[in-house]
Design an enzyme around this catalytic site. Structure first.
Site, PDB file in Angstrom:
ATOM      1  N   TYR A 283       0.861  -1.188   0.000  1.00 13.42           N
ATOM      2  CA  TYR A 283       0.000   0.000   0.000  1.00 13.42           C
ATOM      3  C   TYR A 283       0.893   1.231   0.000  1.00 13.42           C
ATOM      4  O   TYR A 283       1.808   1.353   0.831  1.00 13.42           O
ATOM      5  CB  TYR A 283      -0.904  -0.010   1.229  1.00 13.42           C
ATOM      6  CG  TYR A 283      -2.027   0.993   1.159  1.00 13.42           C
ATOM      7  CD1 TYR A 283      -3.220   0.672   0.513  1.00 13.42           C
ATOM      8  CD2 TYR A 283      -1.910   2.255   1.724  1.00 13.42           C
ATOM      9  CE1 TYR A 283      -4.262   1.579   0.439  1.00 13.42           C
ATOM     10  CE2 TYR A 283      -2.950   3.174   1.654  1.00 13.42           C
ATOM     11  CZ  TYR A 283      -4.122   2.830   1.014  1.00 13.42           C
ATOM     12  OH  TYR A 283      -5.162   3.732   0.946  1.00 13.42           O
ATOM     13  N   TYR A 333      -4.970   5.813  -7.606  1.00 15.73           N
ATOM     14  CA  TYR A 333      -5.442   5.551  -6.243  1.00 15.73           C
ATOM     15  C   TYR A 333      -6.866   5.000  -6.273  1.00 15.73           C
ATOM     16  O   TYR A 333      -7.831   5.744  -6.323  1.00 15.73           O
ATOM     17  CB  TYR A 333      -5.391   6.859  -5.454  1.00 15.73           C
ATOM     18  CG  TYR A 333      -5.785   6.767  -3.998  1.00 15.73           C
ATOM     19  CD1 TYR A 333      -4.898   6.284  -3.047  1.00 15.73           C
ATOM     20  CD2 TYR A 333      -7.046   7.182  -3.567  1.00 15.73           C
ATOM     21  CE1 TYR A 333      -5.248   6.220  -1.707  1.00 15.73           C
ATOM     22  CE2 TYR A 333      -7.407   7.123  -2.228  1.00 15.73           C
ATOM     23  CZ  TYR A 333      -6.501   6.641  -1.305  1.00 15.73           C
ATOM     24  OH  TYR A 333      -6.837   6.584   0.020  1.00 15.73           O
TER      25      TYR A 333
END
Lengths: 382, 140
Positions: A283, A333
């Site tokens: 992440y 994103y």
């Protein structure tokens, strides 16, 4: 060890294009990703009886998306409160629903539209709760929260801007081979160092690329997965850690993140370790998220991430390929759900010119600061 | 049509009003457990150390150390546009290990701030009767 989760598998994946401004509703994008994920595994809406999503405030809810694609009997649905930290819980929630017999086929998705941009704040802010001690000082958005983590790391371990830049440069190079990525033009370390400050010590290329788009994955039992068109991708194990509730600055060691707690649990549950991982979808809302979590998962020691990346150990031919799709930094994103898409693509061997040869395991992390989780996917059960 | 850009408005509640009252009087006031003396910030409805609901407040030293900081160079909210660059910091107070607060470091060139700097509280008028506790380099 507890390997119960590996009796669930991802069998279908779908996604929209990732663009800066789509002009589309979140419902339309989520429905497209869900439809395509079902088509990918040869199922129809009539086969689906579970839906789950996280971060649904102001976005398309599980029941709306299910209704939109014609799911007639939604037997299990879960809308999970949280953001990037809770992606793992959302996916393992779907797996658990399948394993406990609450649902046969579950779609887990995430969608983000142009109305949601985490890097900005607007209007009059009525700062309630903890916010009253933060917003008046200007503490509002993630680049501030996590650049302060990076600064502390620089102080304690001597990491540098160039170390953060090495992550940004490597991931952008990976994205250059990914037609789905929004940032595909390679950058050099000089480009990185010359990019404008967003929130010192973060520059432009330290920050994720916020986009519109949706990702959906289909989860069912390992048994049922055997009859699907693609080879199953098994959920080998997972772990979450969420503590120091409230603001990220309350975390007691800002050189580490949630992964300090998550990693030992994940390795213990699966019996695997860093050397067993072929693909690491870390992440990466910011470069420093990769740095801190990569250390916490034990791929290298504190302060060594920059050298690790510069030595080519985080790319093809190295120890582990980190974010072959370019990550949130360069692909876009989608709040970490796109990491799951990429992991499945890699483990199927379908990642084309960015395929990690022989990939059998993928670590997928989610979250930043004190809150997050991680899971491991594999081409075979343990 | 233009809309006036407003500062963020703190909304005190029963747990936090002592903090804001103290700030208006020039004192840094933190929630303190009457049962065990534990300080906690931001205030909580229960003491996380001893689980007592008997919570009060106390003035603290107002001295501490810069644990970390950043320098926003972009206005993430329009109200801060004419205040850039400024120093946003986490200060760890001397009064209890790990007792941290978000604040600003003032009276110093942002480029000169370092982790570990010794700082002391001062109060800046904010909006509508609110005063903000910010920190400046500690007197030698």
């Amino acid at each position: 060890m507890n390997r119960m989760l590996q009796n669930a598998a991802v069998v279908g994946i779908g996604r929209t294009k990732y663009v800066r401004k789509s002009g589309r509703t979140t419902l339309a994008m989520a429905a497209e990703a869900a439809r395509d994920a079902l088509a990918d595994c040869g199922l129809t809406p009539a086969d689906v009886d579970g839906f789950t999503c996280f971060g649904t405030s102001g976005s398309a809810t599980p029941s709306q998306v299910a209704h939109a694609i014609g799911v007639e009997d939604l037997g299990w649905s879960l809308s999970v409160s949280g953001g990037g930290n809770i992606v793992t819980s959302t996916v393992t929630g779907a797996a658990t629903a399948v394993l406990s017999g609450q649902a046969d086929v579950v779609i887990a998705y995430r969608v983000l539209g142009s109305d949601t941009r985490y890097g900005r704040a607007f209007g009059t802010i009525h700062a309630e709760g903890e916010g009253q001690f933060a917003a008046p000082h200007g503490y509002m958005v993630p680049p501030q929260w996590f650049s302060m983590y990076a600064r502390r790391h620089q102080h304690e371990y001597g990491s540098t801007s160039e170390d953060l830049g090495a992550i940004a440069v490597q991931q952008r190079l990976h994205a250059s081979a990914n037609p789905h990525a929004i940032g595909r033009d390679p950058i050099t370390i000089d480009d990185y160092m010359a990019s404008r400050w967003i929130c010192d010590p973060f520059r432009l290329f330290d920050c994720t690329y916020e986009v519109d788009g949706a990702v959906a994955i289909v989860i069912t039992s390992a048994e049922r997965a055997k009859d699907m068109p693609h080879a199953p991708v098994y959920v080998l194990g997972a772990a979450d850690a969420n503590r120091f509730g409230g603001s990220p600055y309350q975390w007691d060691d800002m050189t580490t993140m949630f992964s300090r707690d998550t990693a030992p649990k994940l390795w213990a549950r699966t019996g695997l370790g860093p050397a067993d991982i072929d693909v690491a979808c870390m992440y990466d809302c910011f470069t420093f998220t990769v740095m801190a979590t990569f250390e916490d998962f034990g791929f290298c020691d504190k302060g060594e991430v920059g050298d690790y990346f510069r030595a080519g150990r985080a790319t093809y031919g190295g120890d582990v390929v980190v974010n072959p799709h370019g990550g949130l930094l360069s692909e876009g994103y989608i709040h970490g759900m796109n990491h799951h898409y990429e992991a499945v693509l890699q483990l199927r061997g379908d990642a084309e010119n960015r395929q990690v040869q022989g990939a059998q395991t993928a670590l997928v992390t989610s979250g930043a600061g004190p809150f997050g989780g991680a899971l491991i996917y594999g081409t075979s059960q343990l | 049509m233009t809309t006036e850009i407003q500062a963020p408005v703190p909304i005190p509640n029963a747990l936090t009003e002592a903090f804001w009252q103290g700030a208006a009087e020039g004192q840094l006031v933190m929630q303190r457990c009457n049962a065990c003396g534990h300080l906690q910030h931001p205030p909580e409805p229960i003491c996380s150390a001893c689980l007592s609901f008997d919570l009060g407040s106390a003035a603290v030293s107002g001295k501490g150390t810069v644990y970390t900081y950043c320098i926003p160079t972009q206005a993430f909210h329009p109200w801060f546009a004419d205040k850039l660059p400024f120093v946003l910091a986490v200060v760890e107070l001397d009064d209890q290990p790990g007792l941290k607060m978000i604040t600003n470091i003032v009276d110093i060139d942002p480029e000169a701030v370092k982790v570990g700097d010794r700082v002391e509280v001062t109060f800046q008028p904010f909006s509508e009767g609110f005063f903000l506790p910010v920190f400046r380099p500690a007197a030698q």
